[in-house]
Design an enzyme around this catalytic site. Structure first.
Site, PDB file in Angstrom:
ATOM      1  CG  ASP A   1      -1.971  -1.067   1.199  1.00 13.80           C
ATOM      2  OD1 ASP A   1      -2.112  -1.730   0.145  1.00 13.80           O
ATOM      3  OD2 ASP A   1      -2.664  -1.240   2.225  1.00 13.80           O
TER       4      ASP A   1
ATOM      5  CB  ALA B   1      -1.897  -9.870   3.048  1.00 17.55           C
TER       6      ALA B   1
ATOM      7  N   GLY C   1     -19.551   0.559   9.348  1.00 17.35           N
ATOM      8  CA  GLY C   1     -18.590   1.587   9.742  1.00 17.35           C
ATOM      9  C   GLY C   1     -18.704   1.892  11.223  1.00 17.35           C
TER      10      GLY C   1
ATOM     11  CG  ASP D   1      -6.007   4.720   7.371  1.00 20.03           C
ATOM     12  OD1 ASP D   1      -6.965   4.739   6.573  1.00 20.03           O
ATOM     13  OD2 ASP D   1      -4.915   4.169   7.117  1.00 20.03           O
TER      14      ASP D   1
ATOM     15  CB  THR E   1      -6.835   1.809   5.047  1.00 22.05           C
ATOM     16  OG1 THR E   1      -6.989   3.110   4.511  1.00 22.05           O
ATOM     17  CG2 THR E   1      -6.394   0.846   3.965  1.00 22.05           C
TER      18      THR E   1
ATOM     19  CG  ASP F   1      -9.285  -6.065   4.494  1.00 13.94           C
ATOM     20  OD1 ASP F   1     -10.280  -6.443   3.844  1.00 13.94           O
ATOM     21  OD2 ASP F   1      -8.407  -5.320   4.018  1.00 13.94           O
TER      22      ASP F   1
ATOM     23  CG  ASN G   1     -18.624  -3.766  16.320  1.00 18.00           C
ATOM     24  OD1 ASN G   1     -18.636  -3.136  15.270  1.00 18.00           O
ATOM     25  ND2 ASN G   1     -19.104  -3.266  17.461  1.00 18.00           N
TER      26      ASN G   1
HETATM   27  O1  RIB Z   1      -9.121  -3.310   2.357  1.00 15.77           O
HETATM   28  C1  RIB Z   1      -7.951  -2.549   2.361  1.00 15.77           C
HETATM   29  C2  RIB Z   1      -6.985  -3.069   1.351  1.00 15.77           C
HETATM   30  O2  RIB Z   1      -7.563  -2.930   0.064  1.00 15.77           O
HETATM   31  C3  RIB Z   1      -5.669  -2.351   1.270  1.00 15.77           C
HETATM   32  O3  RIB Z   1      -4.704  -2.887   2.132  1.00 15.77           O
HETATM   33  C4  RIB Z   1      -5.319  -2.423  -0.202  1.00 15.77           C
HETATM   34  O4  RIB Z   1      -4.165  -3.141  -0.476  1.00 15.77           O
HETATM   35  C5  RIB Z   1      -6.530  -3.018  -0.891  1.00 15.77           C
HETATM   36  O5  RIB Z   1      -6.380  -4.358  -1.148  1.00 15.77           O
END
Ligand code: RIB
Length: 291
Positions: A17, A46, A208, A233, A235, A239, A261
């Site tokens: 990233d 990952a 969210g 963040d 991001t 995942d 959660n």
């Molecule tokens: O969900 C977040 C991920 O989406 C990031 O790490 C990026 O690499 C994309 O795959």
């Protein structure tokens, strides 16, 4: 989390990233000044494998990195996080990369270039054996869909629970949905796949900062409220949710929802995807008393 740790096989992407932070995102044609830049290991597959490992599962990752310097770093990061990388291939060409912009509110925009992830077109006998021996198979959609379908078909035949996080959205064959036991979707994905989700035994919708809702095919629902945190963040929060959920799924959806959660909320408090995923002790300490 008392019984023997479950084995989770994650099939999916791994990216480097390239993260730029900025107070606000530029409009088309506009240039703005950024506030920082970092390279952080990521990729939905990952990230989810690391989240499962940090939540206490035995996590194995099936994926592909390139022959470039990013590939070696990504492989090393997975191993350091406790993920078994024996099934991670190194293929010719570049690794996957994601260009990410994080704004002042912690919201992100992401462009992924598949690189090596796009070359994950075959499952080896060792991959298939690992899937059959696992408790859970967890997949997303940053690798070729045909590979996801083949893995789900094999998992279902072996009695391995199939969990799909259908992200990023793209058309999927009915054959795949027929083999999904648990779907984990955000609001956008829930809308895109509304018809398909109606036929899935267990679906989880993440909301969210407002928490998440579990729904069984018989209409039974479990809602968990948002966990208040200072967002840096978002991001990788989805995942983290998916990986934490599969690591605790054996304890039933109520406990798994609370765990996932909380893990996802903690993941938003630091910059980066894999670098922000909390471990078991951090999640356990943050679960509310009445959770
Ligand atoms: O969900 C977040 C991920 O989406 C990031 O790490 C990026 O690499 C994309 O795959």
């Amino acid at each position: 989390m008392d019984r023997v740790a479950p084995t989770v096989v994650v099939l999916g992407s791994v990216n480097m990233d390239l993260v730029t932070t900025t107070d606000r995102r530029p409009a088309p044609g506009e240039t703005v000044l950024g506030t920082g830049f970092a390279t952080v290991p990521g990729g939905k597959g990952a990230n989810q494998a690391i989240a499962a490992a940090r939540s206490g599962a035995r996590a194995r990752f099936i994926g592909a990195v390139g022959e470039d310097a990013f590939g070696a770093t990504l492989r090393g990061g997975l191993g350091e996080a406790g993920v078994d990388t024996a099934l991670l291939r190194t293929v010719g060409g570049p690794s996957g990369v994601a260009t990410i912009v994080v704004d002042g509110a912690g919201e992100n925009s992401i462009i992924v270039v598949a690189g090596a992830n796009g070359r994950l077109t075959e499952l080896s006998p060792a991959d298939l054996a690992a899937i059959a021996a696992a408790d859970v198979l967890l997949c997303q959609l940053e690798i070729p869909v045909a590979t996801v379908v083949a893995a789900a078909r094999h998992a279902r035949a072996a009695g391995t629970v199939v969990v799909l996080n259908p992200s990023p959205v793209r058309p999927l064959p009915a054959e795949l949905w027929a083999r999904v036991d648990v779907a984990v979707v955000n609001a956008l994905e829930a809308e895109y796949y509304a018809a398909e989700l109606a036929g899935v035994a267990h679906s989880v919708r993440t909301r969210g900062g407002e928490g998440a809702v579990y729904r069984a095919a018989d209409g039974h629902e479990i809602a968990v409220a948002g966990h208040p945190v200072d967002v840096v963040d978002t991001t990788g929060a989805g995942d983290t949710f998916a990986g934490a959920l599969v690591a605790t799924w054996h304890g039933g959806p109520a406990a798994a929802m609370t765990w996932a959660n909380t893990a996802a909320a903690l993941a938003t408090t630091r910059l980066g995807a894999s670098s922000s995923i909390p471990d078991r002790a951090q999640i356990a300490a943050a679960i509310p008393e009445d959770g």
